[in-house]
Design an enzyme around this catalytic site. Structure first.
Site, PDB file in Angstrom:
ATOM      1  N   ASP A 232       9.308   2.791   1.447  1.00 30.30           N
ATOM      2  CA  ASP A 232       8.144   3.537   1.919  1.00 30.30           C
ATOM      3  C   ASP A 232       8.032   3.300   3.421  1.00 30.30           C
ATOM      4  OD1 ASP A 232       5.689   4.449   2.708  1.00 30.30           O
ATOM      5  OD2 ASP A 232       4.565   3.546   1.057  1.00 30.30           O
TER       6      ASP A 232
ATOM      7  N   LYS B 166       3.070   9.870   8.294  1.00 33.86           N
ATOM      8  CA  LYS B 166       2.293   9.561   9.505  1.00 33.86           C
ATOM      9  C   LYS B 166       2.806  10.150  10.843  1.00 33.86           C
ATOM     10  CE  LYS B 166      -0.679   6.005   7.769  1.00 33.86           C
ATOM     11  NZ  LYS B 166      -0.356   5.328   6.521  1.00 33.86           N
TER      12      LYS B 166
ATOM     13  N   PHE C 261       0.872  -1.182   0.000  1.00 36.18           N
ATOM     14  CA  PHE C 261       0.000   0.000   0.000  1.00 36.18           C
ATOM     15  C   PHE C 261       0.904   1.225   0.000  1.00 36.18           C
ATOM     16  CE2 PHE C 261      -2.205   3.534   1.963  1.00 36.18           C
ATOM     17  CZ  PHE C 261      -3.366   3.567   1.203  1.00 36.18           C
TER      18      PHE C 261
HETATM   19  C1  LIG Z   1      -0.632   5.587   5.099  1.00 37.16           C
HETATM   20  C2  LIG Z   1       0.356   5.142   4.114  1.00 37.16           C
HETATM   21  C3  LIG Z   1       0.526   5.810   2.891  1.00 37.16           C
HETATM   22  C4  LIG Z   1      -0.353   6.965   2.460  1.00 37.16           C
HETATM   23  O1  LIG Z   1      -0.157   8.065   3.291  1.00 37.16           O
HETATM   24  P1  LIG Z   1      -1.238   9.257   3.254  1.00 37.16           P
HETATM   25  O2  LIG Z   1      -0.680  10.261   4.208  1.00 37.16           O
HETATM   26  O3  LIG Z   1      -2.536   8.661   3.686  1.00 37.16           O
HETATM   27  O4  LIG Z   1      -1.296   9.754   1.869  1.00 37.16           O
HETATM   28  C5  LIG Z   1       1.533   5.384   2.053  1.00 37.16           C
HETATM   29  N1  LIG Z   1       2.312   4.347   2.369  1.00 37.16           N
HETATM   30  C6  LIG Z   1       2.180   3.672   3.533  1.00 37.16           C
HETATM   31  C7  LIG Z   1       3.098   2.543   3.849  1.00 37.16           C
HETATM   32  C8  LIG Z   1       1.185   4.026   4.438  1.00 37.16           C
HETATM   33  O5  LIG Z   1       1.033   3.352   5.571  1.00 37.16           O
END
Ligand SMILES: *Cc1c(COP(=O)(O)O)cnc(C)c1O
Length: 413
Positions: free
Chosen positions: A226, A255, A141
């Site tokens: 990521d 986050k 994701f």
């Molecule tokens: C939450 C998340 C995203 C997206 O971040 P947003 O601030 O909601 O755009 C991307 N990658 C990972 C691994 C995430 O947990």
């Protein structure tokens, strides 16, 4: 009872969620419009690392808002330079590192996609065409914008929005699949989460990231991590890659970095720092003094209060306490990003039962409960969590037993 849900249905885009209307928070607790109190072990999906209304957060927002909030990217600000230098130091980029400041995880990852394209374009002359292939991992994701959605293999998220960004290749979670992908594609970059939070706190197989690092280096591809969910201390290290002993070419965070203030970043290492040049990317809000000052205060407090030690210790304490509870099959994750894998696909029921008992957790998949509490939790929060969560599990286990007793099994039918 407050009748907020009618207003929400009338005025908000219909996108699901909205389990309660929350009106205030303090530490690891939040209150709803009817003054019910909940222990928040989801933390705004791994965001509220200092809990709610932490004095450091409140003070940083207030002071910076009263000084200078936004100036656009035509100007620098002391807070922006400080957060960039701080992120380089925490990520261990050395002098050569660079930082791009964005407003969310998806935006940081969009920037990573553009970084891949700039890297891939370097091969146009030597290989006859630019490299455009990006490798991602099954279950990944990376966000909900068109670009990041294209990196997210899950059909339910992606299919309504086809056509996606092309040349994204999905690798299975195995070293063999990883090797096969590098062998059969001219790879520009691989983008991977060290722990897949949204997939249900799924860990990569041992050696996967190290092999990805080797293959990326051998093939002159970028390895981009990521760490939107795992970064900023969530796993007990500043970045999860630091647990693996590898160095990526770039890493994204968001986050927890602002503890509730929207903010994201792309941090580059080595030669990947020289790919962007003036005119290729930017953001109106990105790196504004307000967001930067909050991130400095948050990360500065995590450092000075030694909260990473607490993340590791409380994570271990929670794991020990939860492993033996009813319906619990296995645990995954690191630090305070924990997946509780259930013996049956009843995570939605457990989440609801927890909510009824004043506990906020979530169910990223049918059989996983995820918790991502604040780095500041202590014995009191851990004890409260275990007591409420075990009650929720017991209630669901009882319902399951009752169902099994009344549904004739194949053997007895
Ligand atoms: C939450 C998340 C995203 C997206 O971040 P947003 O601030 O909601 O755009 C991307 N990658 C990972 C691994 C995430 O947990």
């Amino acid at each position: 009872m407050s009748d907020w849900s009618d207003d929400a249905a009338r005025d908000l885009m219909s996108l699901g969620g909205r389990l309660a209307m929350l009106t205030r928070g303090e530490g690891s607790w939040v209150w709803d419009a009817d003054e019910n109190r909940y222990l928040d072990f989801l933390g705004g999906i791994a965001v509220n690392c200092l809990g709610h209304a932490h004095p450091v957060f409140v003070d940083a927002v207030s002071r910076q808002a009263a000084t200078l909030s936004h100036v656009s990217n035509y100007f620098a600000s002391p807070a922006q330079l400080e957060i960039a230098a701080r992120l380089k130091r925490l990520a261990g980029t050395g002098e050569q590192g660079r930082v791009y400041l964005a407003n969310s995880g998806a935006e940081a990852n969009e920037t990573a996609i553009k970084l891949s394209r700039l890297h891939g374009a370097r091969f146009a002359e030597t290989e006859g065409s630019a490299r455009t292939t990006i490798l991602v991992v099954e279950g990944a994701f990376h966000g909900r914008t068109m670009g990041t959605l294209s990196l997210t293999p899950k059909a339910a998220y992606r299919d309504p929005f086809q056509p996606a960004v092309p040349d994204v290749v999905t690798v299975e979670r195995s070293v063999e699949s990883l090797e096969a992908a590098f062998a059969s594609h001219a790879v520009a970059a691989m983008i991977v989460e060290p722990i897949q939070g949204e997939a249900g706190v799924v860990e990569l197989p041992a050696g996967f990231l190290a092999r990805a690092r080797e293959l990326a280096t051998e093939n002159d591809a970028l390895l981009i991590l990521d760490e939107v969910q795992t970064g900023s201390g969530r796993t007990g290290e500043w970045f999860a890659f630091q647990r693996e002993g590898i160095t990526p070419d770039a890493v994204t965070v968001a986050k927890s970095i602002g503890a509730g203030f929207p903010l994201g970043a792309l941090i580059t290492f080595g030669a990947a720092s020289d790919l962007f040049y003036p005119g290729t990317h930017n953001s109106t809000f990105g790196g504004n003094p307000l967001a930067s000052a909050v991130a400095n205060a948050v990360l500065g407090h995590i450092e000075s209060a030694h909260l990473l030690e607490n993340v590791t210790a409380r994570g271990a304490q929670l794991r020990d306490a939860v492993t033996s509870l009813p319906l619990v099959d296995a645990m995954s994750g690191a630090g305070l990003l924990i997946g509780i894998h259930l013996t049956a696909p009843v995570a939605a029921d457990v989440r609801a039962a927890a909510h009824e008992r004043g506990l906020i957790v979530n169910a990223p998949t049918a059989d996983v409960i995820r918790i991502a509490p604040a780095y500041t939790i202590g014995d009191e929060e851990v004890d409260e969590f275990v007591s409420r969560f075990s009650a929720a599990l017991a209630a669901v286990a009882e319902t399951l037993q009752a169902q099994n007793a009344t549904t004739p099994t194949e053997a007895s039918a």
